[in-house]
Design a protein around this motif. Sequence first.
Motif, short mmCIF file in Angstrom:
data_model
loop_
_atom_site.label_atom_id
_atom_site.label_comp_id
_atom_site.label_asym_id
_atom_site.label_seq_id
_atom_site.Cartn_x
_atom_site.Cartn_y
_atom_site.Cartn_z
N GLY A 59 1.02 -1.41 0.19
CA GLY A 59 -0.04 -0.08 -0.06
C GLY A 59 0.94 1.17 -0.04
N ARG A 60 0.08 2.30 0.33
CA ARG A 60 0.90 3.71 0.33
C ARG A 60 2.23 3.57 1.15
NH1 ARG A 60 -2.57 9.07 0.51
NH2 ARG A 60 -3.22 8.16 -1.25
N HIS A 61 2.31 3.08 2.19
CA HIS A 61 3.43 3.02 3.16
C HIS A 61 4.82 2.39 2.25
CE1 HIS A 61 1.23 4.12 6.78
NE2 HIS A 61 0.69 3.08 6.74
N GLU A 63 5.00 2.91 -1.08
CA GLU A 63 4.71 3.69 -2.32
C GLU A 63 6.07 3.68 -3.27
OE1 GLU A 63 1.41 6.51 -3.12
OE2 GLU A 63 3.16 7.80 -3.02
N ARG A 92 -5.81 -2.83 1.58
CA ARG A 92 -4.50 -2.07 0.89
C ARG A 92 -5.06 -0.78 0.96
NH1 ARG A 92 -3.22 -1.67 -5.32
NH2 ARG A 92 -0.60 -1.25 -5.05
N GLU A 93 -4.04 0.15 1.70
CA GLU A 93 -4.27 1.77 1.49
C GLU A 93 -3.89 2.12 0.19
OE1 GLU A 93 -2.96 5.73 3.99
OE2 GLU A 93 -1.79 3.77 4.40
N LEU A 95 -2.93 3.89 -3.14
CA LEU A 95 -1.78 4.60 -3.52
C LEU A 95 -2.16 6.15 -3.99
CD1 LEU A 95 0.08 2.32 -5.91
CD2 LEU A 95 0.51 2.60 -3.52
N SER A 96 -1.21 7.34 -3.77
CA SER A 96 -1.67 8.51 -4.39
C SER A 96 -1.98 8.60 -5.78
CB SER A 96 -0.52 9.35 -3.91
OG SER A 96 -0.65 10.66 -4.75
N HIS A 97 -3.23 9.15 -6.09
CA HIS A 97 -3.51 9.26 -7.66
C HIS A 97 -2.49 10.20 -8.31
CE1 HIS A 97 -6.94 7.22 -6.50
NE2 HIS A 97 -7.91 8.06 -6.32
N THR A 99 0.66 10.70 -7.63
CA THR A 99 2.02 10.05 -7.84
C THR A 99 2.07 8.82 -8.95
OG1 THR A 99 2.35 10.45 -5.60
CG2 THR A 99 3.70 8.79 -6.61
#
Length: 402
Positions: A59-61, A63, A92-93, A95-97, A99
């Motif tokens: 996930g985002r952690h 990225e 799942r966290e 991801l930044s759109h 990024t």
Amino acid sequence: ILLSKARYMELVALYKGRGLHRKALELLARVGESDAQQRSAETPIDALKLTIQYLKELGRHHEGLVMEFSRWPLREDPEAALEIFTYDSPSREALSHVTVLAHLGTHSPALCMNYLEHIISTRGETDPHFHNELISLYLEYVLALVKDPTVQVPASPKERLRAGQEPGLLGVVRTKLLGFLESSMFYNPEKMLSKFPFNDLLEERALLLSRIGQHEPALIIYAHRLRSPQLAEEYCRKHYNTDSATSRDVFLSLLHVYLRPPEGCPVMAEEAVQLMSKYFDRVDAKRALDLVPSHTSICRIAPFVESVLRMNIETRRNNQIVKSLLKAEELQVREQLMHARRTVIRVTQDRMCPVCNKRIGNSVFARYPNGTVVHYVCCKDARVCPITRQRFGPLPQIPMYC
């Protein structure tokens, strides 16, 4: 030991279990990018598939790792690798759109389009930035296809196909562009309008003009540049709205476009007469007749005038009927008022509330239609008398007295 014996899957599982994601991904990348002759024939693994599956779970952690180790899968199999970013899971966290979009942009605009389509249609993304970006990508793709010499696009207005009906990929992408321009409520139409060419993609330009309430310029495109009165009428039917200040006169705007065309465009008198006769109930008769040239024969506009007169006579007759009904209703209400005013309620010092058996005295009280008087706080159900259990049908207005 595992590495020396080429037990890659076991080694990846070991790294993953200990949280050593970088080592696991580096191993998969080395195996995936090595020559086929250098792999162990005894323990073959699909490094590409395993990498995609591994990255889908981060996930985002993590990225940074996802961006770094998704490069080679995107080169090898872009369509399959896109699942790394479109995979949705409650655990799942996301991801930044921003990024992800920047990352995919370094590989292929098509990947960006597919990703934006996913986050907008599936995840319900409403940020105007992403909606504007998807329109821009569609636009660039369509313009590139239009300029492609291998794509056959009719040049003359008579041969011009309706937008989205072009053969091949051009028709597919243009249909997506038109559909998104019409369905999305989150892009900036003024900003997008400045990006569209003035002499091409006219249907898209008309759609954007309609979004900002510029109906007459949009109708000029349909009536004069595309030479399609049918599309102009279809536009008016779609946008006509008596409750909107900008849309209630859309048919009148089309009449103006027909009879007061821009410089260099012909007067469309026949189309104007047909429009007036067909939609006489959707235009202001006086303003419409003011647009008609003075030399026009009365015979040509006679059907319009006759239809308007019949409509006005019918409207007047209906209004008279409504007036009579309202007058009768007023008389009924007055009679009910007189009857209600004749009703006398005597509450003496000794009168008791039949619900709580206490004196009413100077307390606020209520009266049921059958004459039962109770404390107002004892009036629990206005539809049922608490003493006789008589029901009064629809909820009556129980008067309150002080």
